[in-house]
Design a protein around this motif. Structure first.
Motif, PDB file in Angstrom:
ATOM      1  N   LEU A   1       9.258   6.323   7.614  1.00 54.60           N
ATOM      2  CA  LEU A   1      10.482   6.021   6.874  1.00 54.60           C
ATOM      3  C   LEU A   1      10.293   6.228   5.375  1.00 54.60           C
ATOM      4  O   LEU A   1      11.169   6.782   4.696  1.00 54.60           O
ATOM      5  N   ILE A   2       9.159   5.794   4.844  1.00 50.74           N
ATOM      6  CA  ILE A   2       8.933   5.881   3.393  1.00 50.74           C
ATOM      7  C   ILE A   2       8.660   7.321   2.964  1.00 50.74           C
ATOM      8  O   ILE A   2       9.235   7.817   1.991  1.00 50.74           O
ATOM      9  N   ALA A   3       7.784   8.018   3.678  1.00 47.09           N
ATOM     10  CA  ALA A   3       7.452   9.394   3.288  1.00 47.09           C
ATOM     11  C   ALA A   3       8.586  10.360   3.580  1.00 47.09           C
ATOM     12  O   ALA A   3       8.848  11.279   2.799  1.00 47.09           O
ATOM     13  N   GLY A   4       9.279  10.156   4.705  1.00 54.03           N
ATOM     14  CA  GLY A   4      10.358  11.071   5.075  1.00 54.03           C
ATOM     15  C   GLY A   4      11.681  10.779   4.417  1.00 54.03           C
ATOM     16  O   GLY A   4      12.576  11.625   4.398  1.00 54.03           O
ATOM     17  N   GLU A   5      11.838   9.549   3.886  1.00 56.10           N
ATOM     18  CA  GLU A   5      13.075   9.121   3.233  1.00 56.10           C
ATOM     19  C   GLU A   5      14.300   9.316   4.120  1.00 56.10           C
ATOM     20  O   GLU A   5      15.388   9.635   3.647  1.00 56.10           O
TER      21      GLU A   5
ATOM     22  N   ASN B   1       7.908  13.997  -1.712  1.00 55.09           N
ATOM     23  CA  ASN B   1       8.609  13.021  -0.875  1.00 55.09           C
ATOM     24  C   ASN B   1       9.684  13.707  -0.039  1.00 55.09           C
ATOM     25  O   ASN B   1      10.333  14.661  -0.469  1.00 55.09           O
ATOM     26  N   GLY B   2       9.853  13.188   1.176  1.00 54.43           N
ATOM     27  CA  GLY B   2      10.875  13.715   2.068  1.00 54.43           C
ATOM     28  C   GLY B   2      10.447  14.911   2.893  1.00 54.43           C
ATOM     29  O   GLY B   2      11.237  15.408   3.699  1.00 54.43           O
ATOM     30  N   SER B   3       9.228  15.382   2.730  1.00 54.47           N
ATOM     31  CA  SER B   3       8.761  16.547   3.481  1.00 54.47           C
ATOM     32  C   SER B   3       7.981  16.115   4.717  1.00 54.47           C
ATOM     33  O   SER B   3       7.473  14.994   4.806  1.00 54.47           O
TER      34      SER B   3
ATOM     35  N   PHE C   1       0.823  -1.202   0.000  1.00 55.10           N
ATOM     36  CA  PHE C   1       0.000   0.000   0.000  1.00 55.10           C
ATOM     37  C   PHE C   1       0.862   1.258   0.000  1.00 55.10           C
ATOM     38  O   PHE C   1       0.616   2.204  -0.771  1.00 55.10           O
ATOM     39  N   LEU C   2       1.895   1.276   0.845  1.00 51.84           N
ATOM     40  CA  LEU C   2       2.736   2.460   0.960  1.00 51.84           C
ATOM     41  C   LEU C   2       3.671   2.623  -0.229  1.00 51.84           C
ATOM     42  O   LEU C   2       4.100   3.740  -0.528  1.00 51.84           O
TER      43      LEU C   2
ATOM     44  N   LEU D   1       3.493   7.925  -5.826  1.00 48.35           N
ATOM     45  CA  LEU D   1       2.678   9.120  -6.027  1.00 48.35           C
ATOM     46  C   LEU D   1       3.355  10.354  -5.434  1.00 48.35           C
ATOM     47  O   LEU D   1       3.339  11.430  -6.054  1.00 48.35           O
ATOM     48  N   LEU D   2       3.957  10.221  -4.245  1.00 54.15           N
ATOM     49  CA  LEU D   2       4.650  11.356  -3.627  1.00 54.15           C
ATOM     50  C   LEU D   2       5.846  11.801  -4.459  1.00 54.15           C
ATOM     51  O   LEU D   2       6.120  13.002  -4.589  1.00 54.15           O
TER      52      LEU D   2
END
Length: 224
Positions: free
Chosen positions: A154-158, A75-77, A61-62, A68-69
């Protein structure tokens, strides 16, 4: 530790507040639609979609959301982390509020509006005030869910924004039991504090409010 704690609290508080407001809006829309419908339905489309983030495996899912991000260059924000946390916080906040909110007796609001027609003021000062225990419980539930999120952070913030959870998982492989124990204790401390506030504040809210009002009041009887 200050940076980890501040990131954790900022993400958890903002995501939970947004989830609480969104849940109240959706529940009010559902109540109004059920009141107008001749055959009110217990479940709406939103009630089915709300389960999707917590039923599907996080990895698959993520991954799609991460793509998409990247496509949207978000991404990373910190906003991307809050958005992914919101997807997992919202179901728990909504389901916690659903029962008490839909079971609320609307006669209180109707009677107040008959005396003085201020719907939004009465909604806040009467309905939400009477639902205060449920609101605090839902906030505590959503807050604790946000604190525990690892993969969305972890995934969104990278890796650019670390929290207590991501750091605790990273230290778990180090073998240093003191650091792992300290981090896990600090991670569990904030949900415990919030749940304690959710239990204590609603039962003492009126007493504290009257005490503060009397403290600033010039009425001698009130001060006595």
């Amino acid at each position: 530790m200050l940076e980890l704690t501040s990131n954790t609290l900022i993400i958890a508080v903002i995501a939970t507040l947004i989830a609480s407001v969104f849940s109240l809006v959706m529940l009010e829309i559902k109540r109004l639609s059920s009141a107008k419908s001749a055959t009110p339905s217990e479940y709406h489309a939103f009630d089915w979609l709300i389960y999707v983030p917590i039923l599907l495996p996080q990895i698959g899912f993520l991954f799609g959301l991460h793509v998409l991000l990247i496509y949207l260059d978000l991404n990373g924000s910190l906003c991307a982390i809050i958005a992914l946390h919101l997807m997992y916080v919202l179901p728990y906040v909504y389901l916690t509020l659903k029962g008490p909110y839909l079971a609320y007796n609307e006669e209180y609001l109707q009677q107040a509006n008959r005396l003085n027609y201020h719907p939004w003021r009465h909604y806040v000062t009467i309905k939400l005030a009477m639902l205060r225990p449920a609101l605090f419980t839902a906030f505590a539930m959503g807050f604790s869910v946000s604190i525990a999120q690892y993969l969305p952070t972890l995934i969104a913030g990278e890796g650019r924004h670390s929290t207590l959870t991501t750091e605790a998982v990273a230290l778990a492989a180090s073998g240093d039991r003191k650091k792992v124990g300290s981090m896990a204790l600090l991670q569990a401390l904030f949900p415990v504090i919030v749940f304690w506030f959710a239990q204590v504040i609603p039962s003492r809210w009126t007493k504290w409010r009257l005490t503060i009002k009397c403290f600033f009041s010039k009425d001698k009887k009130c001060s006595a």
